[in-house]
Design a protein around this motif. Sequence first.
Motif, short mmCIF file in Angstrom:
data_model
loop_
_atom_site.label_atom_id
_atom_site.label_comp_id
_atom_site.label_asym_id
_atom_site.label_seq_id
_atom_site.Cartn_x
_atom_site.Cartn_y
_atom_site.Cartn_z
N ILE A 1 48.82 43.74 29.34
CA ILE A 1 47.95 42.99 30.53
C ILE A 1 49.09 41.94 30.72
N TYR A 2 49.64 40.84 29.48
CA TYR A 2 49.89 39.94 30.10
C TYR A 2 51.05 40.35 30.99
N SER A 3 51.79 42.23 30.56
CA SER A 3 53.48 41.36 31.26
C SER A 3 52.78 42.16 32.53
N TYR A 4 51.76 42.28 33.18
CA TYR A 4 51.28 43.26 34.49
C TYR A 4 51.26 41.30 35.50
N CYS A 5 50.46 41.34 35.02
CA CYS A 5 49.95 39.74 35.83
C CYS A 5 51.37 38.62 35.48
N GLY A 6 52.28 38.74 34.36
CA GLY A 6 53.22 38.04 34.39
C GLY A 6 53.72 38.27 35.42
N VAL A 7 53.38 39.33 36.01
CA VAL A 7 55.55 40.13 37.30
C VAL A 7 54.27 39.60 38.59
N ILE A 8 52.81 40.46 38.84
CA ILE A 8 52.47 40.58 40.11
C ILE A 8 51.97 38.65 40.53
N PRO B 1 49.71 36.77 41.32
CA PRO B 1 49.08 37.00 42.28
C PRO B 1 48.37 35.09 42.65
N ASP B 2 48.08 34.42 43.77
CA ASP B 2 47.86 33.21 43.73
C ASP B 2 46.12 32.92 43.51
N CYS B 3 45.62 34.74 43.88
CA CYS B 3 43.91 34.91 43.44
C CYS B 3 43.89 35.86 42.81
N ALA B 4 42.98 36.12 42.51
CA ALA B 4 42.76 37.92 41.70
C ALA B 4 41.09 38.13 41.90
N LEU B 5 41.18 39.05 41.89
CA LEU B 5 39.07 39.07 41.83
C LEU B 5 38.70 39.98 40.55
N MET B 6 37.83 39.50 40.02
CA MET B 6 37.06 40.15 38.93
C MET B 6 35.84 40.19 38.88
N ALA B 7 34.88 41.35 38.37
CA ALA B 7 33.53 41.26 38.02
C ALA B 7 33.04 39.69 36.65
N GLN C 1 36.79 40.84 52.85
CA GLN C 1 36.92 38.99 53.41
C GLN C 1 37.99 38.46 52.69
N THR C 2 38.02 38.59 51.15
CA THR C 2 38.70 37.76 50.32
C THR C 2 39.90 37.99 50.83
N ASP C 3 41.08 36.63 49.93
CA ASP C 3 42.02 36.33 50.73
C ASP C 3 42.78 36.56 49.08
N CYS C 4 42.26 37.12 47.71
CA CYS C 4 43.12 37.32 46.85
C CYS C 4 43.65 39.28 47.43
N GLU D 1 45.35 33.30 34.22
CA GLU D 1 45.29 32.23 33.51
C GLU D 1 47.11 31.59 33.46
N ALA D 2 47.68 32.07 32.06
CA ALA D 2 49.19 32.09 32.30
C ALA D 2 50.21 32.14 32.84
N ALA D 3 49.60 33.39 33.67
CA ALA D 3 50.87 33.81 34.85
C ALA D 3 50.52 32.54 35.64
N GLY D 4 49.71 32.03 36.29
CA GLY D 4 49.66 30.42 36.71
C GLY D 4 48.27 30.65 38.29
N SER D 5 48.02 31.88 37.68
CA SER D 5 46.92 32.66 38.74
C SER D 5 45.57 31.80 39.41
N ARG D 6 44.49 31.68 40.19
CA ARG D 6 43.35 31.41 39.46
C ARG D 6 42.03 32.41 40.09
N MET D 7 40.78 32.82 39.94
CA MET D 7 40.74 33.89 39.47
C MET D 7 38.89 32.97 40.71
N MET D 8 38.59 34.68 41.49
CA MET D 8 37.30 34.61 41.72
C MET D 8 36.76 35.81 40.69
#
Length: 370
Positions: free
Chosen positions: A82-89, A91-97, A138-141, A109-116
């Motif tokens: 999970i951490y490796s994937y996030c560190g590579v991609i 994203p400026d923004c990621a969408l989750m439940a 509609q999302t820009d994530c 958060e460690a990768a500098g991304s914001r969450m929606m």
Amino acid sequence: MLYQTSNPHGGDLYGRTVDLDFSVNTNPLGVPLPVVRAVERSAQFLCQYPDPRCRELTAALASYEAVGEECVLCGCGAAELIYSYCGVIRPDCALMAAPTFSEYASALEAAGSRMMYYRLEAAENFALTDGFLRLLEQTDCQAVFLCNPNNPTGRLIPPALLERIFEICRKRKIRLFVDECFLELSDGGREASLAGRLLEYPGLFLLKAFTKSYGMAGLRLGYCLSGDRALLAEMSRRGQPWNVSLPAQAAGVAALRETAFLEEARELIARERPRLAAELKKLGFRVCPSQANYLLFYSRTELCAPLLERGVLIRNCSNYAGLEAGWYRAAVRKPEENRRLLEVLEEILAQAADGKNADSYGGAPWQRIS
């Protein structure tokens, strides 16, 4: 290791006396004996470095998942991936439940991304619904993180809805991360996996682990599947070469042969989960319908401390985004263990009733929580 920080997860048996651990959702049958034997045999080779390419394990996983070996990357547990994937991609923004597994947000958060967050409603049994599609359109994530079945709710994403999510992500070129770590122990098993769709969309990423299915939490062995070879190569470059230990590799190869073991576990869970849910409801708890090997429930009475005093551990879910204090998760275990949990809960509620009122939820069932 964790350093000067609290552990938000279950399974922390250390420094305390625990006889029964319901806080982790591992296979109620434990570890298959052939896996234990494989680990024991590997001890004679501990003077060697493990295979940095995980050759035998990767070949076994590719055969098991019916994918090419180039689609497989192994790691030291699902969390590392999970951490490796996030560190590579990144994203400026990621969408989750919300609620869902907290490590996605921590890694992002460690990768500098914001969450929606898309809030799952108690009034809808925490199910992912078509409302998610409107937001996805509609999302820009740039990335979507889903857990199927979801943790801590135990809800599977309806196949038709998952198909529509896949198509929207493919059309809009949104990366789709799906955590399938609990799928093997859920209703229907691995048939709901998206592994067969990997080559249709390179933006699809599937997370898997031996932790839950085969009870191998202490060995730390996970893997991911993706048709994006450049992504997997970059994830590999960011890690160290020997991140999957020799015993873990041997255990993984042995575990993949134990298909009957998984079927036996699913049958046990299918019998015990409705019984445990029914008895929890009789005690006055709100219980979320589950299709996995764990149950999310709500109690007005604080449970963790009095349970721990009696040697029983459950998961306090108040740290999940979208859940308030009073939500707990308990694994489905063997009949005698489930009975013990219920006996202890009944005792705690009786003690609470002596001091004030018995535990019950006074509102309408599945009332929306603001």
